[in-house]
Design a protein around this motif. Structure first.
Motif, PDB file in Angstrom:
ATOM      1  N   THR A  96       1.256   4.248   9.133  1.00 15.39           N
ATOM      2  CA  THR A  96      -0.048   3.901   8.575  1.00 15.39           C
ATOM      3  C   THR A  96       0.076   3.697   7.075  1.00 15.39           C
ATOM      4  OG1 THR A  96      -1.145   5.214  10.279  1.00 15.39           O
ATOM      5  CG2 THR A  96      -2.454   4.583   8.365  1.00 15.39           C
ATOM      6  N   GLY A 151       0.808  -1.213   0.000  1.00 20.04           N
ATOM      7  CA  GLY A 151       0.000   0.000   0.000  1.00 20.04           C
ATOM      8  C   GLY A 151       0.838   1.259   0.000  1.00 20.04           C
ATOM      9  N   VAL A 198       0.809   6.812   4.378  1.00 18.85           N
ATOM     10  CA  VAL A 198       0.060   8.057   4.563  1.00 18.85           C
ATOM     11  C   VAL A 198       0.478   8.801   5.824  1.00 18.85           C
ATOM     12  CG1 VAL A 198      -1.936   7.229   3.265  1.00 18.85           C
ATOM     13  CG2 VAL A 198      -1.831   6.841   5.732  1.00 18.85           C
ATOM     14  N   ASN A 246      -8.582   0.585   0.202  1.00 14.38           N
ATOM     15  CA  ASN A 246      -8.831   1.681   1.146  1.00 14.38           C
ATOM     16  C   ASN A 246      -8.912   1.178   2.589  1.00 14.38           C
ATOM     17  OD1 ASN A 246      -9.125   4.446   1.624  1.00 14.38           O
ATOM     18  ND2 ASN A 246     -11.356   4.304   1.687  1.00 14.38           N
ATOM     19  N   ILE A 247      -8.085   0.197   2.895  1.00 10.84           N
ATOM     20  CA  ILE A 247      -7.983  -0.337   4.248  1.00 10.84           C
ATOM     21  C   ILE A 247      -6.686   0.173   4.860  1.00 10.84           C
ATOM     22  CG2 ILE A 247      -7.791  -2.427   5.650  1.00 10.84           C
ATOM     23  CD1 ILE A 247      -9.374  -3.886   3.493  1.00 10.84           C
ATOM     24  N   ALA A 248      -6.801   0.820   6.017  1.00 16.21           N
ATOM     25  CA  ALA A 248      -5.629   1.347   6.708  1.00 16.21           C
ATOM     26  C   ALA A 248      -5.024   0.260   7.592  1.00 16.21           C
ATOM     27  CB  ALA A 248      -5.999   2.569   7.539  1.00 16.21           C
ATOM     28  N   VAL A 259      -2.171   2.538   3.603  1.00 14.92           N
ATOM     29  CA  VAL A 259      -3.506   2.358   3.039  1.00 14.92           C
ATOM     30  C   VAL A 259      -3.391   1.502   1.780  1.00 14.92           C
ATOM     31  CG1 VAL A 259      -5.514   3.500   2.010  1.00 14.92           C
ATOM     32  CG2 VAL A 259      -4.360   4.534   3.982  1.00 14.92           C
ATOM     33  N   THR A 260      -4.135   0.396   1.732  1.00 10.33           N
ATOM     34  CA  THR A 260      -4.095  -0.522   0.605  1.00 10.33           C
ATOM     35  C   THR A 260      -4.998  -0.028  -0.522  1.00 10.33           C
ATOM     36  OG1 THR A 260      -5.935  -1.880   1.409  1.00 10.33           O
ATOM     37  CG2 THR A 260      -3.730  -2.397   2.246  1.00 10.33           C
TER      38      THR A 260
END
Length: 288
Positions: A149, A138, A141, A155-157, A151-152
């Motif tokens: 953090t 990912g 961010v 949209n999964i953190a 994000v894939t």
């Protein structure tokens, strides 16, 4: 007001000539919370206002903003403790207790914090990078003191401890820039003209808006397979660096349509079976 002052002046404990009252604790709580809030706004201002007009990329701006915040917080805590009338020598007891806590149960927290400082200083990864660590893929961010953090594409953190980036192998797809090359295999039947196949593949690659013209796409004649002539289409992209599956799908649609128009067949696995006939010899039949 007099009663409130009496309550706030109630001593909680004393050490090395310094008396800690309820008012001191309340003052420290309010001022420290304000300090962290203000430094958070300061980091945002440095990243989005002060350095936004420069040619520095987003990851570097976030690293500078985080370092500025850490420095201001460290200096601010020293000033706050002194203005509260606390002798810094009294903190040796606290530091000793903290050291015991680190020895028994805070090793991972300390390790992650130190790893976060290393990430900000060395910048093997930075905000905006496309990375792979373990099974996590990912975009970075945020890099905080304890964790990073990611994000894939779904949209999964995912929160990854900073120590994992120091102790594990990390693949950074955008360490130098966002240009990435992908290799897409293509197979055609043995009756196809290799030159014609190469021209069609290059034409489809150049027609796709997400494929870069510089570096230009190329085609490799990879091998003579069991059932097909195998080629590899190599393309560079920036827009689809994080979603190569989408680029592969769109190119496959375009290539399939072009092959049908040009009469180029996409083969399926074939096997030739040869049956060798043999003779059967009949032996004597036992009697009775």
């Amino acid at each position: 007001m007099g009663k409130i002052e009496m309550i706030l002046d109630v001593p909680l404990f004393a050490s090395a000539g310094t008396t800690i009252t309820l008012g001191t604790v309340l003052y420290l709580t309010i001022v420290v919370v304000t300090l962290f809030y203000v430094t958070g706004k300061l980091k945002t201002w440095v990243v989005e206002r002060l350095l936004s007009g420069s040619h520095v990329d987003l990851g570097v701006r976030h690293a500078v903003g985080s370092i500025v915040r850490y420095v201001v917080v460290s200096l601010g805590l020293i000033v706050i403790l002194q203005t509260a009338g606390i002798n810094l020598s009294t903190l040796t007891v606290l530091f000793g207790a903290l050291g015991i806590g680190v020895g028994f149960g805070l090793q991972s927290i300390t390790n992650n914090f130190v790893s976060g400082i290393i990430l900000l200083l060395e910048r093997p990864i930075k905000v905006g990078d496309r990375i792979e660590v373990g099974e996590v893929h990912g975009d970075v961010v945020n890099i905080s003191p304890r964790a990073t953090t990611i994000v894939t594409n779904d949209n999964i953190a995912i929160i990854v401890p900073n120590a994992d980036f120091i102790s594990s192998k990390v693949v950074n797809w955008s360490y130098t820039n966002r240009d990435v090359r992908f290799n897409f295999p293509v197979g055609v039947s043995y009756g196809s003209d290799p030159e014609k196949v190469r021209n069609v593949l290059l034409e489809m690659a150049r027609a796709h808006p997400g494929v870069l013209n510089n570096p230009a796409p190329t085609v490799l004649f990879h091998e003579f397979g069991d059932s097909s002539l195998n080629f590899i289409l190599r393309v560079w992209t920036k827009e689809f660096a994080t979603i190569p599956g989408v680029l592969r799908s769109e190119l496959n649609f375009m290539i399939s349509t072009a092959f049908k128009k040009q009469g180029i067949e996409i083969p399926y696995p074939q096997r030739d079976i040869h049956i060798k006939s043999g003779s059967l010899t009949a032996g004597p039949v036992p009697s009775g």
